[in-house]
Write a protein that holds these residues in place. Sequence first.
Motif, PDB file in Angstrom:
ATOM      1  N   HIS A  86       7.314  -2.327   5.503  1.00  0.00           N
ATOM      2  CA  HIS A  86       6.980  -3.486   4.680  1.00  0.00           C
ATOM      3  C   HIS A  86       7.435  -3.264   3.237  1.00  0.00           C
ATOM      4  CE1 HIS A  86       3.630  -6.026   2.602  1.00  0.00           C
ATOM      5  NE2 HIS A  86       4.708  -6.768   2.799  1.00  0.00           N
ATOM      6  N   CYS A 104      -0.640   1.418   8.198  1.00  0.00           N
ATOM      7  CA  CYS A 104      -0.402   1.614   6.770  1.00  0.00           C
ATOM      8  C   CYS A 104      -1.648   1.213   5.980  1.00  0.00           C
ATOM      9  CB  CYS A 104       0.789   0.768   6.335  1.00  0.00           C
ATOM     10  SG  CYS A 104       1.203   0.943   4.588  1.00  0.00           S
ATOM     11  N   HIS A 107      -1.211  -2.750   3.602  1.00  0.00           N
ATOM     12  CA  HIS A 107      -1.469  -4.086   4.183  1.00  0.00           C
ATOM     13  C   HIS A 107      -1.669  -4.020   5.680  1.00  0.00           C
ATOM     14  CE1 HIS A 107       1.371  -4.303   0.731  1.00  0.00           C
ATOM     15  NE2 HIS A 107       0.546  -5.249   0.288  1.00  0.00           N
TER      16      HIS A 107
END
Length: 420
Positions: A86, A104, A107
């Motif tokens: 991301h 992660c 987010h």
Amino acid sequence: MAHHSSTHKWPTADFTRVPYRVFYDADIYRSEADRLFRGPHWNYLCTETEISNPGDYVISYVGETQVVVNRTEDLTIMAFINSCAHRGAQLVRRLRGNTLSHTCAYHQWCYDTKGALLGVPQQRGVKGKGGMPADFDKAKHSLKTLRVETYKGLVFGTFSVATPPLHDYLGPKIREQIDRIFDRPLKLLGYYRQRIPANWKLYLENVKDPYHAGLLHLFHVTFGIYRPTMSGRVFMDETQGHSVLRTADIGEQQADVNTAYAGIDKYRPDYKLQDPSLFDVKPDYPDKVTNMILTIFPNVMLGQVANTFQIRHVRPKGLREFELFWTYFGFADDDNAAVEGKLRQSNFIGPAGYISLEDGEAGRLVQIGVEHREPSDMSVIEMGGRGPIADIDTLSTEVALRGFWKHYAQSMGFAPTGAD
Ligand code: FES
Ligand SMILES: [Fe+2]
């Protein structure tokens, strides 16, 4: 890509000289990241023993790049860069563990052990608004993976498609020495980690150098683990970038020891150990090898010192510092006495080892010493002879350093002497 190679050439064709700037030049360091660690070389990652079960993982490094090595559900090994697809956050934050998915922290994007993107929170938006575009395809946003190959339980990774198969990269002479030690399953005994304030290549020089071993290390010499008067051999693979130093406690004559150490205080026959159980350990092999130091280009060493067995991974942390990561092992069929013996002998090695302590200091001393030398100054590596670089049956040599630098210079694109 701008490289130093257009302006730099190696000072001698036989690599008896090494320009000191390779230890302090930031351009050279940046080029190593491209040409060595992202180039056509195999980088040691970990052992298979550390990731035996599905979901087991460890964090390792290729150069300064963090890599997560995973045992997948179908028992293959996959390695990916530890950076989210991301916005790039560090994904895995524990050095080792077990999980079948990695999420992660930033987010909550979630990946499987092969690095495939499984889930994106709010992909369809919230209350009908926002979210990812309708054509967003999770299959196109996997983690960046590396090629992985293993040899005898050692796991290696490479970013380059041009890297030859690991089997060929190691070559027959190196494989034979790995086969000797990894002829039985390993038992992981533990880790050491230390930071050494020196350029990473100074450690490679150190472990390829049998000359210092009988002079820097009092313990080695006095207690007969290593003396240049023992039977010894230094040999290299075809590229000469990998090397092996071997000493065996065979045929050593006391008169030769006395001559070699006349006037040198590193041999102290009057010294005795308070606790002789340090040496009361049954040998693992019948060959009387007391030291076997094998290095694989660019930055890992596999070693036997008496009954200690370790992998030393040299992890650069900038131009003037590296982490030395020790994986210390025995063998699966070791009984309690054998494990106890190996744990006692682990005092030889590691950050404060009776022997290894001095090697960290040696690197520090060289870094301090060369830091402000003239740009054209260089070291003198002539022990064992000049000219052709060849295997040799003595420990009074530095030839394996010349082999390393030859392969380094070729891999880094230094122009050969005399060319422009
Ligand atoms: S950076 Fe990893 S989910 Fe956003
Ligand atoms: Fe040493």
